[in-house]
Design a protein around this motif. Structure first.
Motif, mmCIF file in Angstrom:
data_model
loop_
_atom_site.group_PDB
_atom_site.id
_atom_site.type_symbol
_atom_site.label_atom_id
_atom_site.label_comp_id
_atom_site.label_asym_id
_atom_site.label_seq_id
_atom_site.Cartn_x
_atom_site.Cartn_y
_atom_site.Cartn_z
ATOM 1 N N ASP A 1 0.874 -1.164 0.000
ATOM 2 C CA ASP A 1 0.000 0.000 0.000
ATOM 3 C C ASP A 1 0.917 1.221 0.000
ATOM 4 O O ASP A 1 1.908 1.255 0.731
ATOM 5 N N VAL A 2 0.619 2.214 -0.815
ATOM 6 C CA VAL A 2 1.481 3.391 -0.929
ATOM 7 C C VAL A 2 1.447 4.231 0.345
ATOM 8 O O VAL A 2 2.478 4.703 0.813
ATOM 9 N N ASN A 3 0.273 4.387 0.916
ATOM 10 C CA ASN A 3 0.093 5.236 2.088
ATOM 11 C C ASN A 3 -0.387 4.355 3.235
ATOM 12 O O ASN A 3 -1.515 3.890 3.228
ATOM 13 N N TYR B 1 -4.676 6.067 -5.882
ATOM 14 C CA TYR B 1 -4.296 7.338 -6.480
ATOM 15 C C TYR B 1 -3.740 7.191 -7.895
ATOM 16 O O TYR B 1 -3.330 8.154 -8.504
ATOM 17 N N GLY C 1 0.239 8.708 -7.735
ATOM 18 C CA GLY C 1 0.322 8.644 -6.280
ATOM 19 C C GLY C 1 1.495 7.832 -5.768
ATOM 20 O O GLY C 1 1.742 7.782 -4.574
ATOM 21 N N ASN D 1 -1.214 4.308 7.027
ATOM 22 C CA ASN D 1 -1.499 5.151 8.195
ATOM 23 C C ASN D 1 -0.860 6.525 8.066
ATOM 24 O O ASN D 1 -0.276 7.043 9.020
ATOM 25 N N GLY D 2 -0.936 7.112 6.882
ATOM 26 C CA GLY D 2 -0.410 8.454 6.652
ATOM 27 C C GLY D 2 1.075 8.527 6.361
ATOM 28 O O GLY D 2 1.619 9.609 6.192
ATOM 29 N N LYS D 3 1.743 7.382 6.313
ATOM 30 C CA LYS D 3 3.183 7.358 6.030
ATOM 31 C C LYS D 3 3.428 6.723 4.669
ATOM 32 O O LYS D 3 2.819 5.704 4.331
ATOM 33 N N VAL D 4 4.352 7.289 3.915
ATOM 34 C CA VAL D 4 4.693 6.763 2.600
ATOM 35 C C VAL D 4 5.508 5.481 2.761
ATOM 36 O O VAL D 4 6.357 5.377 3.649
ATOM 37 N N THR E 1 -2.706 1.138 -4.723
ATOM 38 C CA THR E 1 -3.046 2.531 -4.467
ATOM 39 C C THR E 1 -4.342 2.909 -5.151
ATOM 40 O O THR E 1 -4.676 2.366 -6.196
#
Length: 119
Positions: free
Chosen positions: A60-62, A88, A92, A64-67, A86
């Protein structure tokens, strides 16, 4: 879904949404892949990326808000293929990984096969 010639291979799955992670894990198993490890946060993903043997990762790209880039860096250094999940689209993806495939859940099996074959 049907199993393929590359089924039986192992997958490391990183996804922070539990229901999505469960759904993808079920889809992978239906396709004949083995889920080697699962993580729902970056810290656990980093630990597992270093300590677990797997043939391919779905990230997953994101998370919990972290890249996801630090985890992708570890996996790249191990020489393992990986694909991104993703919502996006390719825009993204982390900039240094925009050449990597992005997962569309309806094409899960084909995306894994292409990455495993180096495509």
């Amino acid at each position: 879904m049907t199993a393929t010639g590359l089924s039986g291979r192992s997958v490391f799955l990183v996804e922070d949404e539990v229901m999505i992670r469960m759904m993808v894990a079920d889809m992978l198993e239906e396709l004949g892949y083995k889920v080697a490890a699962e993580a729902g946060d970056i810290t656990e993903a980093m630990r597992l990326a270093q300590a677990t043997e797997f043939d391919i990762a779905i990230l997953d790209v994101n998370v919990n808000g972290k890249v996801i880039s630090p985890v992708a860096d570890v996996i790249k250094a191990k020489g393992c293929p990986f694909i991104f999940a993703t919502g996006y689209g390719s825009s993204g993806l982390p900039e240094q990984y925009r050449d990597r495939p992005a997962l569309q859940l309806d094409a899960l099996g084909k995306t894994i096969e292409a990455a495993l074959r180096g495509g």
